[in-house]
Scaffold this motif. Structure first.
Motif, PDB file in Angstrom:
ATOM      1  N   TRP B 179     -17.099   4.087  -5.064  1.00 11.83           N
ATOM      2  CA  TRP B 179     -15.910   3.508  -4.438  1.00 11.83           C
ATOM      3  C   TRP B 179     -15.997   2.003  -4.384  1.00 11.83           C
ATOM      4  CZ3 TRP B 179     -11.521   5.892  -3.658  1.00 11.83           C
ATOM      5  CH2 TRP B 179     -10.520   5.233  -2.926  1.00 11.83           C
ATOM      6  N   PRO B 180     -15.033   1.263  -4.859  1.00 12.17           N
ATOM      7  CA  PRO B 180     -13.777   1.756  -5.450  1.00 12.17           C
ATOM      8  C   PRO B 180     -13.897   2.118  -6.927  1.00 12.17           C
ATOM      9  CG  PRO B 180     -13.699  -0.633  -5.288  1.00 12.17           C
ATOM     10  CD  PRO B 180     -15.042  -0.224  -4.758  1.00 12.17           C
ATOM     11  N   GLY B 181     -15.122   2.438  -7.374  1.00 12.18           N
ATOM     12  CA  GLY B 181     -15.329   2.793  -8.784  1.00 12.18           C
ATOM     13  C   GLY B 181     -14.424   3.920  -9.263  1.00 12.18           C
ATOM     14  N   ALA B 182     -14.106   4.852  -8.364  1.00  8.10           N
ATOM     15  CA  ALA B 182     -13.238   5.969  -8.774  1.00  8.10           C
ATOM     16  C   ALA B 182     -11.866   5.459  -9.201  1.00  8.10           C
ATOM     17  CB  ALA B 182     -13.103   6.972  -7.635  1.00  8.10           C
ATOM     18  N   LEU B 183     -11.401   4.385  -8.571  1.00  7.42           N
ATOM     19  CA  LEU B 183     -10.088   3.823  -8.925  1.00  7.42           C
ATOM     20  C   LEU B 183     -10.153   3.177 -10.301  1.00  7.42           C
ATOM     21  CD1 LEU B 183      -9.203   2.267  -5.445  1.00  7.42           C
ATOM     22  CD2 LEU B 183      -8.455   4.475  -6.383  1.00  7.42           C
ATOM     23  N   LYS B 184     -11.264   2.496 -10.558  1.00  9.61           N
ATOM     24  CA  LYS B 184     -11.481   1.880 -11.875  1.00  9.61           C
ATOM     25  C   LYS B 184     -11.485   2.990 -12.945  1.00  9.61           C
ATOM     26  CE  LYS B 184     -14.776  -1.338 -14.090  1.00  9.61           C
ATOM     27  NZ  LYS B 184     -15.735  -0.479 -14.830  1.00  9.61           N
ATOM     28  N   GLN B 192      -1.775   4.654 -13.667  1.00  7.99           N
ATOM     29  CA  GLN B 192      -1.303   3.493 -12.924  1.00  7.99           C
ATOM     30  C   GLN B 192      -1.655   3.787 -11.458  1.00  7.99           C
ATOM     31  OE1 GLN B 192       2.777   0.879 -12.264  1.00  7.99           O
ATOM     32  NE2 GLN B 192       2.985   2.980 -12.916  1.00  7.99           N
ATOM     33  N   VAL B 193      -2.515   2.958 -10.852  1.00  6.61           N
ATOM     34  CA  VAL B 193      -2.925   3.196  -9.465  1.00  6.61           C
ATOM     35  C   VAL B 193      -2.063   2.339  -8.536  1.00  6.61           C
ATOM     36  CG1 VAL B 193      -4.813   3.083  -7.793  1.00  6.61           C
ATOM     37  CG2 VAL B 193      -5.287   3.787 -10.151  1.00  6.61           C
ATOM     38  N   LEU B 194      -1.324   3.014  -7.643  1.00  6.33           N
ATOM     39  CA  LEU B 194      -0.408   2.327  -6.734  1.00  6.33           C
ATOM     40  C   LEU B 194      -0.909   2.470  -5.303  1.00  6.33           C
ATOM     41  CD1 LEU B 194       2.933   3.628  -8.275  1.00  6.33           C
ATOM     42  CD2 LEU B 194       1.871   1.393  -8.644  1.00  6.33           C
ATOM     43  N   ALA B 195      -1.236   1.346  -4.666  1.00  6.17           N
ATOM     44  CA  ALA B 195      -1.731   1.357  -3.288  1.00  6.17           C
ATOM     45  C   ALA B 195      -0.551   1.253  -2.331  1.00  6.17           C
ATOM     46  CB  ALA B 195      -2.697   0.193  -3.072  1.00  6.17           C
ATOM     47  N   LEU B 196      -0.367   2.261  -1.481  1.00  5.81           N
ATOM     48  CA  LEU B 196       0.742   2.233  -0.521  1.00  5.81           C
ATOM     49  C   LEU B 196       0.271   1.504   0.748  1.00  5.81           C
ATOM     50  CD1 LEU B 196       3.650   3.441  -0.558  1.00  5.81           C
ATOM     51  CD2 LEU B 196       2.793   5.251   0.889  1.00  5.81           C
ATOM     52  N   THR B 197       0.959   0.423   1.084  1.00  6.07           N
ATOM     53  CA  THR B 197       0.535  -0.410   2.214  1.00  6.07           C
ATOM     54  C   THR B 197       1.763  -1.104   2.793  1.00  6.07           C
ATOM     55  OG1 THR B 197      -0.611  -2.474   2.772  1.00  6.07           O
ATOM     56  CG2 THR B 197      -0.094  -2.157   0.456  1.00  6.07           C
ATOM     57  N   THR B 226      -8.593  -0.582   2.706  1.00  4.36           N
ATOM     58  CA  THR B 226      -9.467  -1.761   2.670  1.00  4.36           C
ATOM     59  C   THR B 226      -8.979  -2.724   1.583  1.00  4.36           C
ATOM     60  OG1 THR B 226     -10.938  -0.706   1.069  1.00  4.36           O
ATOM     61  CG2 THR B 226     -11.491  -0.428   3.399  1.00  4.36           C
ATOM     62  N   ASP B 227      -9.329  -3.993   1.738  1.00  4.26           N
ATOM     63  CA  ASP B 227      -8.980  -4.986   0.722  1.00  4.26           C
ATOM     64  C   ASP B 227      -9.549  -4.603  -0.643  1.00  4.26           C
ATOM     65  OD1 ASP B 227      -7.686  -6.438   2.645  1.00  4.26           O
ATOM     66  OD2 ASP B 227      -9.360  -7.808   3.006  1.00  4.26           O
ATOM     67  N   GLU B 228     -10.746  -4.043  -0.652  1.00  7.04           N
ATOM     68  CA  GLU B 228     -11.401  -3.656  -1.904  1.00  7.04           C
ATOM     69  C   GLU B 228     -10.570  -2.605  -2.639  1.00  7.04           C
ATOM     70  OE1 GLU B 228     -12.948  -3.718   1.100  1.00  7.04           O
ATOM     71  OE2 GLU B 228     -13.835  -5.667   0.641  1.00  7.04           O
ATOM     72  N   ALA B 229     -10.068  -1.645  -1.876  1.00  7.45           N
ATOM     73  CA  ALA B 229      -9.291  -0.582  -2.505  1.00  7.45           C
ATOM     74  C   ALA B 229      -7.976  -1.142  -3.051  1.00  7.45           C
ATOM     75  CB  ALA B 229      -9.023   0.548  -1.503  1.00  7.45           C
ATOM     76  N   ILE B 230      -7.304  -1.985  -2.261  1.00  6.12           N
ATOM     77  CA  ILE B 230      -6.030  -2.560  -2.733  1.00  6.12           C
ATOM     78  C   ILE B 230      -6.264  -3.411  -3.980  1.00  6.12           C
ATOM     79  CG2 ILE B 230      -4.137  -4.131  -2.146  1.00  6.12           C
ATOM     80  CD1 ILE B 230      -4.349  -3.116   0.753  1.00  6.12           C
ATOM     81  N   ALA B 231      -7.369  -4.174  -3.974  1.00  6.18           N
ATOM     82  CA  ALA B 231      -7.674  -5.036  -5.120  1.00  6.18           C
ATOM     83  C   ALA B 231      -7.958  -4.208  -6.380  1.00  6.18           C
ATOM     84  CB  ALA B 231      -8.859  -5.945  -4.805  1.00  6.18           C
ATOM     85  N   ALA B 232      -8.449  -3.004  -6.204  1.00  5.11           N
ATOM     86  CA  ALA B 232      -8.789  -2.159  -7.356  1.00  5.11           C
ATOM     87  C   ALA B 232      -7.581  -1.394  -7.898  1.00  5.11           C
ATOM     88  CB  ALA B 232      -9.895  -1.174  -6.971  1.00  5.11           C
ATOM     89  N   ALA B 233      -6.432  -1.516  -7.217  1.00  2.00           N
ATOM     90  CA  ALA B 233      -5.221  -0.822  -7.679  1.00  2.00           C
ATOM     91  C   ALA B 233      -4.439  -1.710  -8.639  1.00  2.00           C
ATOM     92  CB  ALA B 233      -4.350  -0.453  -6.482  1.00  2.00           C
ATOM     93  N   ASP B 234      -3.501  -1.121  -9.371  1.00  2.00           N
ATOM     94  CA  ASP B 234      -2.626  -1.909 -10.234  1.00  2.00           C
ATOM     95  C   ASP B 234      -1.622  -2.711  -9.414  1.00  2.00           C
ATOM     96  OD1 ASP B 234      -3.144  -1.170 -13.189  1.00  2.00           O
ATOM     97  OD2 ASP B 234      -3.166   0.758 -12.164  1.00  2.00           O
ATOM     98  N   HIS B 235      -0.999  -2.040  -8.446  1.00  2.00           N
ATOM     99  CA  HIS B 235      -0.004  -2.711  -7.611  1.00  2.00           C
ATOM    100  C   HIS B 235      -0.115  -2.221  -6.178  1.00  2.00           C
ATOM    101  CE1 HIS B 235       2.100  -4.253 -11.097  1.00  2.00           C
ATOM    102  NE2 HIS B 235       2.172  -3.036 -11.601  1.00  2.00           N
ATOM    103  N   ALA B 236       0.235  -3.105  -5.233  1.00  2.00           N
ATOM    104  CA  ALA B 236       0.439  -2.691  -3.847  1.00  2.00           C
ATOM    105  C   ALA B 236       1.933  -2.440  -3.690  1.00  2.00           C
ATOM    106  CB  ALA B 236      -0.024  -3.779  -2.893  1.00  2.00           C
ATOM    107  N   VAL B 237       2.308  -1.292  -3.138  1.00  2.00           N
ATOM    108  CA  VAL B 237       3.725  -0.957  -2.961  1.00  2.00           C
ATOM    109  C   VAL B 237       3.980  -0.556  -1.510  1.00  2.00           C
ATOM    110  CG1 VAL B 237       4.052  -0.211  -5.354  1.00  2.00           C
ATOM    111  CG2 VAL B 237       3.440   1.476  -3.630  1.00  2.00           C
TER     112      VAL B 237
END
Lengths: 269, 269
Positions: B179-184, B192-197, B226-237
């Motif tokens: 983690w956040p390796g799984a997102l990578k 496409q990884v979309l972080a809902l925030t 976490t910031d790390e997870a959002i940074a590892a996503a394609d977009h924050a939505v």
């Protein structure tokens, strides 16, 4: 700054509005009882203080009353006591550490709500948690008010207030006196009434355009909407689902519909 | 037809898998405990019987076992007893009248889930009811599987199974080992990884197109992602909201996102 009053005797009559909240026949928030509105926890008490409901008093542990102290005026009694005395008064241990009690506000009329752009109409939603969640979703997704049809519970019941995160205190609602006459009234007042139902012959939600006034009609999870209510709507619409008709909770199905139908004019939000 | 066995003694050792479900240190569904999966009620027991989890036995009152009898084979023990004996065994009065117990199935790997078209990835979702509701919504709205990041609870915990209406038993899930390796990894596998925030600088959900593989990343209601997870996503939505950032429950926010992002190829559904 509130009028802080320290209390050590759980039998103190000044706490009577907060007494025995779990005992069904004495619960002050029961319709037909004293008709009081109870808010639990700092967040919900704040929403009660900001609402049209006339707050009578606060009861809490020192730390929680201190958090709220600057938000109430000096005429407001704030009873400070221990967690144990509070538990004895209300009848259970209250994690959130603070309660507020208010009277009822003047009820809205259907005519008041008909001036809004988006409404939710409920039929047979008796579950207090579902009702509370629905109000939370109505508030979050920009629907203006709620019309309660037959078989709905009182949204000001303590558990509904808590589950709604206090949003039920900010959303205008009214009880329909005629059914399904209230739906006819809304259509005569330029609302497109959309009945949400899993019926196979209903329109997929994404096929519906909702540029003008919209009322979303929702029924309870088990029996669903009555035939009379569906017949009184403009269209029956459904959320396409994969997992069977019981797959979405009523409040969740509502949220999806409110989002889908509300997107039009919130734009980039 | 099940192997119906009538039991009158609550101490009967054949009922040990169903014993003391509310006593934390004995609960058979605890990870580290016996690792059993418990289903409550006819609907959820049916979903357990249709799942890959190896069912060991049923326990119920006469009427409920009769409802399920034709759906299980003759090698399946179905213990029939009274509501009182059941309550004594499980430790509480069970309204739903029937339980089933199963072992764990072979866990899925992240690589298995990466072959699906739509996934949900969770970070810090520790609340069993929210987790159960999320699985229910994932199943209803056609998302294929769930990746559990750090801080998530076991979705096979009894309360999650119940709140999911048993849908957790049909949705493949896996625990991320990096983690956040799984997102990578998901992005490398065309998601496409979309972080809902609720962050104000995120894109409104309606601005996102999701024609290909999509993974929706959701955090817990309080602290959020976490910031790390959002940074590892394609977009924050974000879901545009009226009532403040706490206005939607995590499972409800998920449902809105699953609906909005899934509409593309379900069409008229």
């Amino acid at each position: 700054m509130a009028d802080v009053i320290r209390i050590t005797d759980p039998a103190d009559p000044r706490l009577d509005d907060f007494r025995d909240l779990t005992t069904a026949d004495r619960r002050p928030d029961r319709p037909g009882g004293k008709g009081l509105v109870i808010a639990e926890g700092v967040v919900v008490v704040r929403r009660l203080l900001a609402s049209p409901y006339p707050v009578r008093a606060l009861l809490g542990v020192e730390r929680r009353i201190a958090e709220l102290d600057t938000e109430v005026d000096s005429a407001m009694p704030a009873y400070v006591t221990s967690a144990d005395v509070m538990a004895e008064v209300v009848g259970f241990h209250l994690n959130r550490g603070v309660l507020a009690v208010a009277g009822r506000a003047r009820p809205w009329e259907l005519a008041d709500l008909a001036g809004l752009k988006r409404l939710v109409v409920l039929e047979g939603v008796g579950d207090h948690e579902n009702l509370g969640s629905l109000f939370r979703n109505v508030a979050a997704l920009g629907f203006g008010g709620v019309v309660l049809g037959p078989g709905c519970s009182d949204p000001l019941y303590r558990r509904s207030v808590r589950v709604s995160m206090g949003h039920v205190l900010a959303v205008p609602f009214t009880t329909a006196t005629e059914w399904p006459g209230a739906l006819k009234y809304l259509r005569e007042n330029d609302f497109q009434v959309l009945a949400l139902t899993p019926r196979a012959d209903s329109l997929p939600l994404s096929d519906v355009t909702a540029d003008g006034k919209v009322a979303v009609l929702l029924g309870s999870e088990g029996p669903g909407l009555t035939d009379e209510a569906i017949a009184a709507a403009d269209h029956a619409v459904r959320i396409p689902m994969s997992g069977g008709v019981d797959s979405l909770n009523i409040a969740t199905a509502g949220a999806v519909a409110f989002y889908a139908l509300g997107r039009g004019d919130r734009g980039a939000g």
